[in-house]
Structures are given as C-alpha cells and as structure tokens.
Design a protein around this motif. Structure first.
Motif, short mmCIF file in Angstrom:
data_model
loop_
_atom_site.label_atom_id
_atom_site.label_comp_id
_atom_site.label_asym_id
_atom_site.label_seq_id
_atom_site.Cartn_x
_atom_site.Cartn_y
_atom_site.Cartn_z
N GLN A 1 0.70 -1.30 -0.18
CA GLN A 1 -0.18 -0.08 0.23
C GLN A 1 1.42 0.68 -0.36
O GLN A 1 1.37 1.89 -1.29
CB GLN A 1 -0.99 -0.37 1.44
CG GLN A 1 -1.86 1.27 1.19
CD GLN A 1 -3.06 1.15 0.34
OE1 GLN A 1 -3.36 -0.09 -0.16
NE2 GLN A 1 -3.53 1.74 -0.77
N GLN B 1 1.13 -4.23 -3.94
CA GLN B 1 0.56 -5.69 -3.07
C GLN B 1 0.44 -6.68 -3.47
O GLN B 1 1.07 -7.89 -2.95
CB GLN B 1 -1.04 -4.84 -2.40
CG GLN B 1 -1.15 -3.48 -1.48
CD GLN B 1 -2.00 -3.46 -0.67
OE1 GLN B 1 -3.39 -3.52 -2.14
NE2 GLN B 1 -2.18 -2.82 0.24
N GLY C 1 0.45 1.48 -8.63
CA GLY C 1 -0.80 2.34 -8.04
C GLY C 1 -2.16 1.78 -8.48
O GLY C 1 -3.27 2.00 -7.78
N LYS D 1 -10.93 -2.50 -7.07
CA LYS D 1 -12.06 -2.58 -5.88
C LYS D 1 -12.97 -3.62 -5.62
O LYS D 1 -13.31 -3.93 -7.26
CB LYS D 1 -12.18 -1.52 -5.45
CG LYS D 1 -11.38 -0.71 -5.20
CD LYS D 1 -11.92 0.95 -4.53
CE LYS D 1 -11.32 1.94 -4.08
NZ LYS D 1 -11.48 3.00 -4.26
N SER E 1 -9.59 -3.61 -1.64
CA SER E 1 -8.82 -3.64 -2.66
C SER E 1 -7.14 -3.83 -2.25
O SER E 1 -6.47 -3.53 -1.41
CB SER E 1 -9.23 -1.39 -2.25
OG SER E 1 -8.37 -0.43 -3.28
N ILE E 2 -7.67 -3.52 -3.89
CA ILE E 2 -5.77 -4.59 -3.44
C ILE E 2 -5.17 -4.19 -5.10
O ILE E 2 -5.90 -3.12 -6.22
CB ILE E 2 -6.04 -6.04 -3.62
CG1 ILE E 2 -4.07 -6.75 -3.43
CG2 ILE E 2 -6.57 -6.54 -4.81
CD1 ILE E 2 -4.12 -7.68 -3.17
N ASN E 3 -3.80 -3.04 -5.06
CA ASN E 3 -3.45 -2.83 -5.81
C ASN E 3 -1.88 -3.44 -6.63
O ASN E 3 -1.74 -4.34 -5.63
CB ASN E 3 -2.44 -1.50 -5.18
CG ASN E 3 -1.82 -1.36 -5.05
OD1 ASN E 3 -0.84 -2.47 -4.15
ND2 ASN E 3 -1.36 -0.21 -3.73
N VAL E 4 -1.42 -3.15 -8.09
CA VAL E 4 -0.59 -4.26 -8.17
C VAL E 4 0.40 -4.44 -7.35
O VAL E 4 1.28 -5.03 -7.29
CB VAL E 4 -0.12 -3.64 -9.45
CG1 VAL E 4 1.41 -4.24 -10.58
CG2 VAL E 4 -1.10 -3.46 -10.48
N CYS F 1 -5.56 0.43 -9.24
CA CYS F 1 -6.14 -0.86 -7.97
C CYS F 1 -7.39 -1.26 -8.66
O CYS F 1 -8.09 -0.51 -9.48
CB CYS F 1 -5.88 0.06 -6.89
SG CYS F 1 -7.21 1.23 -6.37
N GLY G 1 2.99 2.07 -3.72
CA GLY G 1 1.87 2.10 -4.26
C GLY G 1 0.80 3.35 -4.11
O GLY G 1 0.97 3.64 -5.50
N THR G 2 0.59 4.07 -2.93
CA THR G 2 0.45 4.56 -3.47
C THR G 2 2.06 6.04 -3.18
O THR G 2 1.46 7.36 -3.79
CB THR G 2 -0.31 5.42 -1.19
OG1 THR G 2 -0.90 4.44 -1.19
CG2 THR G 2 -0.55 7.21 -1.58
#
Length: 88
Positions: free
Chosen positions: A23, A70, A39, A43, A65-68, A41, A26-27
């Motif tokens: 997280q 993660q 980043g 949901k 919510s998952i991003n790349v 994501c 990605g942020t």
C-alpha cells in the motif's frame, strides 16, 4: 506442534507486511509517470447494507481494494514463506 505455530505466525507476519508495504509503495508511486502502474488498484466486495429492527441496527458489508504492488509483494511473501525453513 510448536513448529507449526511458529510457521503460522511467520506466514501471518509476512502477509501483513506485504499488504502494508504494498500500500505504501503503490500510494507513493501513483504520482510518478513510469511507476504509476504499481498504484493501479481493483476494488470489489459488498456495499454496506443496513438491517434496522427498531431495537437493534445491523450494518453488513465488506470492500477489498488491492493494488499491483500489493499483489506482487503478496506473491513474494508466499514464495519466501515456502523457502524459509524453521528449526525446532
């Protein structure tokens, strides 16, 4: 039995670290032009639903919510868990 408990704790720690670090990565990379794909994501889940029984009110729902970043770190954590040998 003690070895299985340690391995389970290790897996949980690795997964939590992967989610938190993913997280953060990605942020922080969302604003960079070349690394913005980390980043991105997805949901999914259930939007909150209220059940009002006059006396008690329940709210049910869950969103994930998952991003790349993660996803990559979760895969790396699982692979690291498989490779790590725990001594008794």
């Amino acid at each position: 039995m003690k070895k299985n408990g340690i391995r389970t704790l290790l897996l949980m720690i690795l997964l939590v670290l992967a989610v938190v670090l993913g997280q953060v990565i990605g942020t922080s990379c969302a604003g960079m032009k070349t690394l913005s794909w980390l980043g991105a994501c997805a949901k999914f889940g259930l939007s909150p639903v209220d059940l009002d029984l006059s006396v008690v009110k329940f709210t049910f729902g869950m969103t994930v919510s998952i991003n790349v970043a993660q996803a990559i770190l979760l895969l790396a954590a699982i692979l690291a868990y498989i490779k790590i040998k725990v001594r008794e």
